[in-house]
Scaffold this motif. Sequence first.
Motif, PDB file in Angstrom:
ATOM      1  N   LEU A 182       1.122  -0.941   0.364  1.00 28.61           N
ATOM      2  CA  LEU A 182      -0.193  -0.297   0.094  1.00 28.61           C
ATOM      3  C   LEU A 182       0.599   1.245   0.134  1.00 28.61           C
ATOM      4  CD1 LEU A 182      -3.056   1.658   0.540  1.00 28.61           C
ATOM      5  CD2 LEU A 182      -2.413   1.454   2.441  1.00 28.61           C
ATOM      6  N   LEU A 183       1.861   0.763   0.704  1.00 32.31           N
ATOM      7  CA  LEU A 183       2.628   2.213   0.881  1.00 32.31           C
ATOM      8  C   LEU A 183       3.350   2.535  -0.405  1.00 32.31           C
ATOM      9  CD1 LEU A 183       4.080   4.963   2.871  1.00 32.31           C
ATOM     10  CD2 LEU A 183       6.096   2.850   3.059  1.00 32.31           C
ATOM     11  N   THR A 184       4.032   1.391  -1.184  1.00 32.18           N
ATOM     12  CA  THR A 184       4.412   2.149  -1.742  1.00 32.18           C
ATOM     13  C   THR A 184       3.999   1.832  -3.401  1.00 32.18           C
ATOM     14  OG1 THR A 184       6.172  -0.183  -1.469  1.00 32.18           O
ATOM     15  CG2 THR A 184       6.304   0.050  -3.723  1.00 32.18           C
ATOM     16  N   ASN A 185       2.174   2.098  -3.319  1.00 27.38           N
ATOM     17  CA  ASN A 185       1.767   2.277  -4.389  1.00 27.38           C
ATOM     18  C   ASN A 185       1.190   3.014  -4.334  1.00 27.38           C
ATOM     19  OD1 ASN A 185      -0.606   1.671  -6.768  1.00 27.38           O
ATOM     20  ND2 ASN A 185      -2.038   1.667  -5.174  1.00 27.38           N
ATOM     21  N   VAL A 186       1.074   4.076  -2.926  1.00 24.20           N
ATOM     22  CA  VAL A 186       1.144   5.461  -2.433  1.00 24.20           C
ATOM     23  C   VAL A 186       2.390   6.114  -3.396  1.00 24.20           C
ATOM     24  CG1 VAL A 186       0.500   7.397  -0.826  1.00 24.20           C
ATOM     25  CG2 VAL A 186      -1.051   5.335  -0.726  1.00 24.20           C
ATOM     26  N   VAL A 187       3.170   6.239  -2.812  1.00 33.75           N
ATOM     27  CA  VAL A 187       4.686   6.411  -3.341  1.00 33.75           C
ATOM     28  C   VAL A 187       4.967   6.873  -5.042  1.00 33.75           C
ATOM     29  CG1 VAL A 187       6.796   6.816  -3.476  1.00 33.75           C
ATOM     30  CG2 VAL A 187       5.803   5.867  -0.746  1.00 33.75           C
ATOM     31  N   THR A 188       4.899   5.516  -5.633  1.00 37.38           N
ATOM     32  CA  THR A 188       5.023   5.069  -6.736  1.00 37.38           C
ATOM     33  C   THR A 188       3.721   7.197  -7.480  1.00 37.38           C
ATOM     34  OG1 THR A 188       5.127   3.233  -6.910  1.00 37.38           O
ATOM     35  CG2 THR A 188       4.057   3.879  -9.204  1.00 37.38           C
TER      36      THR A 188
ATOM     37  N   VAL B 169       2.033   9.315  -5.937  1.00 37.45           N
ATOM     38  CA  VAL B 169       2.328  10.577  -5.543  1.00 37.45           C
ATOM     39  C   VAL B 169       4.069  11.006  -6.268  1.00 37.45           C
ATOM     40  CG1 VAL B 169       2.601  11.814  -3.872  1.00 37.45           C
ATOM     41  CG2 VAL B 169       1.054  10.331  -3.808  1.00 37.45           C
ATOM     42  N   SER B 170       4.578  10.011  -6.244  1.00 36.57           N
ATOM     43  CA  SER B 170       6.436  10.646  -6.517  1.00 36.57           C
ATOM     44  C   SER B 170       6.353  11.225  -7.932  1.00 36.57           C
ATOM     45  CB  SER B 170       7.368   9.585  -6.824  1.00 36.57           C
ATOM     46  OG  SER B 170       6.969   8.812  -7.555  1.00 36.57           O
ATOM     47  N   PRO B 171       6.077  11.693  -8.912  1.00 38.81           N
ATOM     48  CA  PRO B 171       5.900  11.964  -9.917  1.00 38.81           C
ATOM     49  C   PRO B 171       5.306  13.685  -9.930  1.00 38.81           C
ATOM     50  CG  PRO B 171       4.731   9.951 -10.884  1.00 38.81           C
ATOM     51  CD  PRO B 171       4.746  10.219  -9.293  1.00 38.81           C
ATOM     52  N   PHE B 172       4.499  13.908  -8.752  1.00 35.65           N
ATOM     53  CA  PHE B 172       3.257  14.900  -8.734  1.00 35.65           C
ATOM     54  C   PHE B 172       4.384  15.653  -7.540  1.00 35.65           C
ATOM     55  CE2 PHE B 172       0.661  11.975 -10.531  1.00 35.65           C
ATOM     56  CZ  PHE B 172       0.098  12.256 -11.535  1.00 35.65           C
ATOM     57  N   LEU B 173       5.343  15.350  -6.943  1.00 32.21           N
ATOM     58  CA  LEU B 173       5.777  15.664  -5.441  1.00 32.21           C
ATOM     59  C   LEU B 173       6.674  17.007  -6.657  1.00 32.21           C
ATOM     60  CD1 LEU B 173       7.180  13.112  -3.865  1.00 32.21           C
ATOM     61  CD2 LEU B 173       4.956  14.710  -3.076  1.00 32.21           C
ATOM     62  N   LYS B 174       7.086  17.222  -7.531  1.00 34.80           N
ATOM     63  CA  LYS B 174       8.139  17.984  -8.373  1.00 34.80           C
ATOM     64  C   LYS B 174       7.401  18.721  -9.182  1.00 34.80           C
ATOM     65  CE  LYS B 174      11.950  18.758 -11.348  1.00 34.80           C
ATOM     66  NZ  LYS B 174      12.638  17.948 -12.499  1.00 34.80           N
ATOM     67  N   LEU B 175       6.042  18.592  -9.411  1.00 33.94           N
ATOM     68  CA  LEU B 175       4.944  19.683  -9.985  1.00 33.94           C
ATOM     69  C   LEU B 175       4.529  20.471  -8.683  1.00 33.94           C
ATOM     70  CD1 LEU B 175       3.879  20.603 -12.390  1.00 33.94           C
ATOM     71  CD2 LEU B 175       2.569  18.630 -11.508  1.00 33.94           C
ATOM     72  N   VAL B 176       4.289  20.297  -8.073  1.00 38.20           N
ATOM     73  CA  VAL B 176       3.888  20.820  -6.913  1.00 38.20           C
ATOM     74  C   VAL B 176       5.122  21.832  -5.670  1.00 38.20           C
ATOM     75  CG1 VAL B 176       2.410  20.773  -4.059  1.00 38.20           C
ATOM     76  CG2 VAL B 176       2.035  18.848  -6.201  1.00 38.20           C
TER      77      VAL B 176
ATOM     78  N   HIS C  69      -3.000   5.441 -15.477  1.00 41.29           N
ATOM     79  CA  HIS C  69      -2.027   4.907 -14.362  1.00 41.29           C
ATOM     80  C   HIS C  69      -2.755   4.376 -13.341  1.00 41.29           C
ATOM     81  CE1 HIS C  69       1.330   6.582 -17.746  1.00 41.29           C
ATOM     82  NE2 HIS C  69       0.586   4.811 -18.009  1.00 41.29           N
ATOM     83  N   VAL C  70      -3.527   5.216 -12.549  1.00 42.59           N
ATOM     84  CA  VAL C  70      -3.476   5.321 -11.390  1.00 42.59           C
ATOM     85  C   VAL C  70      -4.434   3.792 -11.144  1.00 42.59           C
ATOM     86  CG1 VAL C  70      -4.874   5.809  -9.449  1.00 42.59           C
ATOM     87  CG2 VAL C  70      -3.932   7.810 -10.372  1.00 42.59           C
ATOM     88  N   THR C  71      -5.530   3.740 -12.139  1.00 45.75           N
ATOM     89  CA  THR C  71      -5.847   2.575 -11.960  1.00 45.75           C
ATOM     90  C   THR C  71      -5.259   1.344 -12.037  1.00 45.75           C
ATOM     91  OG1 THR C  71      -8.308   3.202 -12.771  1.00 45.75           O
ATOM     92  CG2 THR C  71      -8.225   1.470 -13.114  1.00 45.75           C
ATOM     93  N   MET C  72      -4.152   1.765 -13.312  1.00 48.29           N
ATOM     94  CA  MET C  72      -3.856  -0.112 -12.924  1.00 48.29           C
ATOM     95  C   MET C  72      -2.949  -0.154 -12.295  1.00 48.29           C
ATOM     96  SD  MET C  72      -4.247  -1.736 -16.349  1.00 48.29           S
ATOM     97  CE  MET C  72      -6.144  -1.347 -15.472  1.00 48.29           C
ATOM     98  N   THR C  73      -2.293   1.174 -11.359  1.00 45.14           N
ATOM     99  CA  THR C  73      -0.928   0.866 -10.908  1.00 45.14           C
ATOM    100  C   THR C  73      -1.462   0.049  -9.776  1.00 45.14           C
ATOM    101  OG1 THR C  73       0.243   3.182 -11.498  1.00 45.14           O
ATOM    102  CG2 THR C  73       0.645   2.337  -9.259  1.00 45.14           C
ATOM    103  N   THR C  74      -2.921   0.579  -8.798  1.00 41.07           N
ATOM    104  CA  THR C  74      -3.827   0.228  -8.043  1.00 41.07           C
ATOM    105  C   THR C  74      -3.373  -1.520  -7.545  1.00 41.07           C
ATOM    106  OG1 THR C  74      -4.229   2.260  -7.475  1.00 41.07           O
ATOM    107  CG2 THR C  74      -5.024   0.982  -6.074  1.00 41.07           C
ATOM    108  N   GLN C  75      -4.498  -1.667  -9.218  1.00 43.72           N
ATOM    109  CA  GLN C  75      -4.857  -2.837  -9.469  1.00 43.72           C
ATOM    110  C   GLN C  75      -4.261  -4.137  -9.567  1.00 43.72           C
ATOM    111  OE1 GLN C  75      -7.548  -4.659  -9.661  1.00 43.72           O
ATOM    112  NE2 GLN C  75      -6.512  -6.433 -10.041  1.00 43.72           N
ATOM    113  N   GLY C  76      -2.820  -3.705 -10.314  1.00 40.13           N
ATOM    114  CA  GLY C  76      -1.636  -4.281  -9.844  1.00 40.13           C
ATOM    115  C   GLY C  76      -1.113  -4.772  -9.223  1.00 40.13           C
ATOM    116  N   ALA C  77      -0.622  -3.175  -8.561  1.00 38.86           N
ATOM    117  CA  ALA C  77      -0.065  -3.441  -6.372  1.00 38.86           C
ATOM    118  C   ALA C  77      -0.656  -4.561  -5.681  1.00 38.86           C
ATOM    119  CB  ALA C  77       0.089  -2.438  -5.760  1.00 38.86           C
ATOM    120  N   GLY C  78      -2.564  -4.448  -5.940  1.00 40.04           N
ATOM    121  CA  GLY C  78      -3.671  -5.088  -4.951  1.00 40.04           C
ATOM    122  C   GLY C  78      -2.639  -6.535  -5.828  1.00 40.04           C
ATOM    123  N   VAL C  79      -3.117  -7.132  -6.555  1.00 42.52           N
ATOM    124  CA  VAL C  79      -3.078  -8.349  -7.456  1.00 42.52           C
ATOM    125  C   VAL C  79      -1.634  -9.067  -6.647  1.00 42.52           C
ATOM    126  CG1 VAL C  79      -2.728 -10.107  -9.556  1.00 42.52           C
ATOM    127  CG2 VAL C  79      -4.805  -8.266  -9.656  1.00 42.52           C
TER     128      VAL C  79
END
Length: 408
Positions: free
Chosen positions: A145-151, A153-160, A201-211
Amino acid sequence: MLLQRIITIVKRLDNPKYPLLAPNVTGLYWFGLWQRGNKYRDALFNFLHFCSLVFVISEFVELYFMRNDLMKVLFNISVTALSLVSISKTVFFISYLTYWKRLIENISREEISALQSKDPKVVYLMEQYKNYSRIITYLFWSVILLTNVVTIVSPFLKLVTTASYREMIKNGTEPYPQILSSWFPFDKTKLPGYLVAVAVHVTMTTQGAGVVAVYDTNAVAIMSFLKGQIQILRCKCQIIFGEEKRVSNEDVLNNIKECHRLHNFIIEQYKTFNSIISPVMFIYVLVCSIMICCSVVQLSLGEVTMSQKLWVIEYTTALAVQLFLYCWHSNEIAYESNAVDLGVYTSNWWRSDVRVRKQVLILAGKLSSPFILDAGPFATFSMSTFIDILKGSYSFYTLFTQMHESKK
């Protein structure tokens, strides 16, 4: 207060129908792997699984388009490989769903029967591997769960956090940050296509991490069950002839029959589990071996930034930990099964007559074969396999760095 709330939520996952695997079955149900016959829900998740397969193909298509940029290929192939492992787990689980259901039902039926017998030693050993399985399951879920959140969120940290980066995006000199690298039949670098790409990307990342999370923890829980049942079998072998008091020949023969029954049950579940997990583990070992090599190569390249190196280290560690989980627990099963016949020899066999001793020798010979899980047709899961993969990766890394230095 928070800890108590978490414990309360976790307790809700327990189900007397599945004494050991209740949280794992629930997790499989959440991500559409455990299908109960609801045609609308099953059809929806099967469509999502199909979309996941198409998405993995699009990741390989994107790798082909960036084939001339080695750095981009090396950086993105790691995530693509992980997506390949995730979709392989989905496809093979759905394909073998009937066998998975039969395996889990058999495990639960045996555990319910053992609990009803109220044998204190058996109940104690069952509680031991149940608690261990729960700890592994919830810790692994938390990490994923933590890895999925980091994956995500991290691309948008530089944007923010960086105003200059936002300005470069506005004037078109820098593209919008991407969570994953995949091909789309539209321009994903501009609105509104970018929003569609982010949603996918969010849907596929979450589904893949969950599986990955629910599949791996379910497999580890079943391996813990096999190890625990082998320990119970050894304990039952030790008391065939009673403990302090001598028992009758009829009771001895009944104890021997029970040991045969439990051993046959363990063999049946082991063979079923090994057959349905072996194809996935073959892909897993192959991908892990290649990707760990690719990851360590990136660390030796001077063009890689510090943030990219941190990502490579994190990714390589995650791969190694997942592979270690399977190798360690498979090794534990092999170790326990290799020593289970010692239960017969440490029993009070000298109390029996010659006729009964022949039955005991037959049982001891039957128990002598170890249980070894396969990773496809060419490898087995053990700590020696895990060490060989790490040694091979280090040798590849050493050879590559020496070749790289000689070119300079």
